[in-house]
Design an enzyme around this catalytic site. Sequence first.
Site, mmCIF file in Angstrom:
data_model
loop_
_atom_site.group_PDB
_atom_site.id
_atom_site.type_symbol
_atom_site.label_atom_id
_atom_site.label_comp_id
_atom_site.label_asym_id
_atom_site.label_seq_id
_atom_site.Cartn_x
_atom_site.Cartn_y
_atom_site.Cartn_z
ATOM 1 N NE ARG A 78 50.327 57.237 54.215
ATOM 2 C CZ ARG A 78 50.038 58.233 55.042
ATOM 3 N NH1 ARG A 78 50.345 59.476 54.736
ATOM 4 N NH2 ARG A 78 49.421 58.002 56.189
ATOM 5 N N GLY A 79 46.555 57.340 53.489
ATOM 6 C CA GLY A 79 45.818 57.824 54.658
ATOM 7 C C GLY A 79 44.336 57.659 54.357
ATOM 8 C CB ALA A 80 41.683 55.983 56.308
ATOM 9 N N GLY A 81 41.465 58.977 55.301
ATOM 10 C CA GLY A 81 40.596 60.109 54.980
ATOM 11 C C GLY A 81 40.878 60.631 53.582
ATOM 12 N NE ARG A 84 46.885 51.014 50.815
ATOM 13 C CZ ARG A 84 47.560 51.628 51.789
ATOM 14 N NH1 ARG A 84 47.540 52.945 51.878
ATOM 15 N NH2 ARG A 84 48.241 50.927 52.681
ATOM 16 C CB CYS A 121 50.722 55.653 61.078
ATOM 17 S SG CYS A 121 50.593 55.511 59.263
ATOM 18 C CG ASP A 144 43.788 52.696 57.777
ATOM 19 O OD1 ASP A 144 44.675 52.906 58.628
ATOM 20 O OD2 ASP A 144 43.841 53.122 56.619
ATOM 21 C CG ASN A 154 45.962 53.299 62.787
ATOM 22 O OD1 ASN A 154 45.603 53.920 61.791
ATOM 23 N ND2 ASN A 154 46.951 53.734 63.557
ATOM 24 C CE LYS A 202 39.611 57.976 58.527
ATOM 25 N NZ LYS A 202 40.549 58.800 59.289
HETATM 26 C C1 RUB Z 1 47.676 55.169 57.170
HETATM 27 C C2 RUB Z 1 47.205 54.911 58.562
HETATM 28 C C3 RUB Z 1 46.563 56.079 59.272
HETATM 29 C C4 RUB Z 1 45.053 56.013 59.045
HETATM 30 C C5 RUB Z 1 44.365 57.271 59.524
HETATM 31 O O1 RUB Z 1 48.129 53.998 56.525
HETATM 32 O O2 RUB Z 1 47.247 53.825 59.086
HETATM 33 O O3 RUB Z 1 46.804 56.017 60.640
HETATM 34 O O4 RUB Z 1 44.786 55.865 57.656
HETATM 35 O O5 RUB Z 1 44.815 58.373 58.790
HETATM 36 P P1 RUB Z 1 48.766 54.135 55.053
HETATM 37 P P2 RUB Z 1 43.895 59.652 58.537
HETATM 38 O O6 RUB Z 1 49.923 55.048 55.155
HETATM 39 O O7 RUB Z 1 49.136 52.716 54.696
HETATM 40 O O8 RUB Z 1 47.669 54.664 54.151
HETATM 41 O O9 RUB Z 1 43.510 60.157 59.886
HETATM 42 O O10 RUB Z 1 44.782 60.597 57.779
HETATM 43 O O11 RUB Z 1 42.719 59.208 57.729
#
Ligand code: RUB
Length: 312
Positions: free
Chosen positions: A17-20, A60, A126, A195, A205, A231
């Site tokens: 998980r996490g957008a990156g 997603r 988050c 996100d 986000n 993003k």
């Molecule tokens: C994760 C979320 C993070 C962004 C940025 O949501 O909202 O703040 O994705 O993360 P989930 P990053 O847990 O539902 O995936 O900076 O790691 O890309």
Amino acid sequence: MTDVADTAGKIRRMEIRGAGRIARVAAAALRDHAYQVESGDIAGFMAEMEKAAHTLVLTRPTAVSLPNAVHTVMLAMEGTNTPEEAKKAIAARADSFIRSSEQAVGKIGEIGARHIRDGDVVMTHCNSEAALSCLIEARRQGRDFSVFATEVRPRNQGQITIRTLNDAGIETNFIVDSAVRSFMNRIDLVVVGADAVAVNGAVVNKIGTSQIALAADEARTSLIVAAETYKFAPRTIFGELITIEEREPGEVLPPEIIDSLPHVRVRNPAFDVTPPEYIDLIVTEEGAIPPQMAYIIIREYLGWDINEFNRH
Ligand code: RUB
């Protein structure tokens, strides 16, 4: 070797998980898939790759980093004449995307860290690699500050965040999401990830971010967003809205409780939208910009403009 169906399942279940991160694993899955496709003609190969791309993009709907990464990798096939050529082009593009994505997080950390001063109290929400990169880099540079990290119901991503902050030796307070406003007067700076960033600078986000932004605005606390350029959401140029994922009610309440309450509908949106008026700065790997400059990032750095859409 990653498998597309397996990667897609992991993203859907939020094991990854996490957008990156989901953008990088999708790029890796496409690269590996390319080498698993039986070599026929180029048209057949491209059709197979399109199917895989589609499977990944559908996992997603909100994090624009995912379709942007898939689009970038798939574009590498343009102009190739044989599956062998296309495989090489895809692998090179996927690897370069993964590398530049990792470098972007580091660069954002360097730029974002400049905004954290000695003695600051920083709030984050988050679990964002990009936001944490700013905090960890500020700490690495010897800055003495503390953090308030939220719990992040229902999936508790805040627990991942506090582990990282603890490992970095950063003094951290862990609070439930509803305690944000109570503590906001003590906060000097809010740092969150993204996100998706729309062309008007609105940031999508994790659910709860927009409430935090409202509370920050009321308390005159600055809010910065750490977001890699991939993003930013090109299609918002045409007014396309970013889809907000609504996940299973079972993440919020156990199924037996839900079943016992026939008149209650449990809602579980995973993300929300923070309008640009509540955002002081978006820190990208190309520099920090006011949210109103989001279009420039889409055009200049992401490389998508009006002509891109005319071709499809
Ligand atoms: C994760 C979320 C993070 C962004 C940025 O949501 O909202 O703040 O994705 O993360 P989930 P990053 O847990 O539902 O995936 O900076 O790691 O890309």
